[in-house]
Design an enzyme around this catalytic site. Sequence first.
Site, PDB file in Angstrom:
ATOM      1  N   HIS A 113      -2.501  -7.882  -1.083  1.00  0.00           N
ATOM      2  CA  HIS A 113      -2.515  -7.628  -2.537  1.00  0.00           C
ATOM      3  C   HIS A 113      -3.785  -8.223  -3.165  1.00  0.00           C
ATOM      4  O   HIS A 113      -4.425  -7.589  -4.006  1.00  0.00           O
ATOM      5  CB  HIS A 113      -1.305  -8.298  -3.226  1.00  0.00           C
ATOM      6  CG  HIS A 113       0.033  -7.756  -2.824  1.00  0.00           C
ATOM      7  ND1 HIS A 113       1.019  -8.553  -2.288  1.00  0.00           N
ATOM      8  CD2 HIS A 113       0.570  -6.512  -2.910  1.00  0.00           C
ATOM      9  CE1 HIS A 113       2.109  -7.826  -2.071  1.00  0.00           C
ATOM     10  NE2 HIS A 113       1.856  -6.577  -2.417  1.00  0.00           N
ATOM     11  N   ARG A 157      -1.971   1.143   2.767  1.00  0.00           N
ATOM     12  CA  ARG A 157      -2.312   0.475   4.031  1.00  0.00           C
ATOM     13  C   ARG A 157      -2.449   1.470   5.167  1.00  0.00           C
ATOM     14  O   ARG A 157      -3.325   1.369   6.011  1.00  0.00           O
ATOM     15  CB  ARG A 157      -1.212  -0.537   4.410  1.00  0.00           C
ATOM     16  CG  ARG A 157      -1.188  -1.764   3.554  1.00  0.00           C
ATOM     17  CD  ARG A 157       0.100  -2.499   3.739  1.00  0.00           C
ATOM     18  NE  ARG A 157       1.242  -1.655   3.364  1.00  0.00           N
ATOM     19  CZ  ARG A 157       2.482  -2.081   3.219  1.00  0.00           C
ATOM     20  NH1 ARG A 157       2.765  -3.332   3.456  1.00  0.00           N
ATOM     21  NH2 ARG A 157       3.448  -1.261   2.857  1.00  0.00           N
TER      22      ARG A 157
END
Length: 161
Positions: free
Chosen positions: A18, A91
């Site tokens: 993050h 991702r």
Amino acid sequence: MKNKAVYPGSFDPITNGHVDIIQRGLEIFDKILISVLKNPKKELLFSTKERVDMIQTIFSSQEKVEVKAFDGLLVDFAKKNNAKIIIRGLRAISDFEYEFQMTLMNRKLDPEIETFFLMPNVNYSFLSSKLVKEVSMLGGCLQGLVPMEVEKKLKKKFKIN
Ligand code: PNS
């Protein structure tokens, strides 16, 4: 503000993946409002206050970052906070389906809000808050995967020295 973005998530807890996305976002957007969902459907380890406080500590010296908790529709929260951009991290392909559905639903709800996808450093492509909690609970090493502040809080939660 034209170039203000929200970066929403559960952040239970925030990981280096993050943080990487936020740092990339800061190169593009004037302001990022990290938007912590108060009551996600999944079970939480950290309270809303704990999740917000950890993020605030990590970005305390970064003026372009603000942190707020929210509930209700994300697009309403973004609009109320004068943001027309949603940032999400991608991702791997496995993230795509869910993100695609959310993006198009958010667009249906508010066509003026655009979603931007950023990819984290490949070193974080396997990283998730869920796995971080599991590894921490079982006493595994989290070095390089979460900020120091988060590592300390996880150890305290799981009573690990
Ligand atoms: O990190 P997460 O848990 O994948 O984040 C999910 C989040 C917070 C982005 C999503 O659950 C959300 O936006 N919730 C707010 C409710 C909402 O607006 N739902 C409709 C959007 S599809």
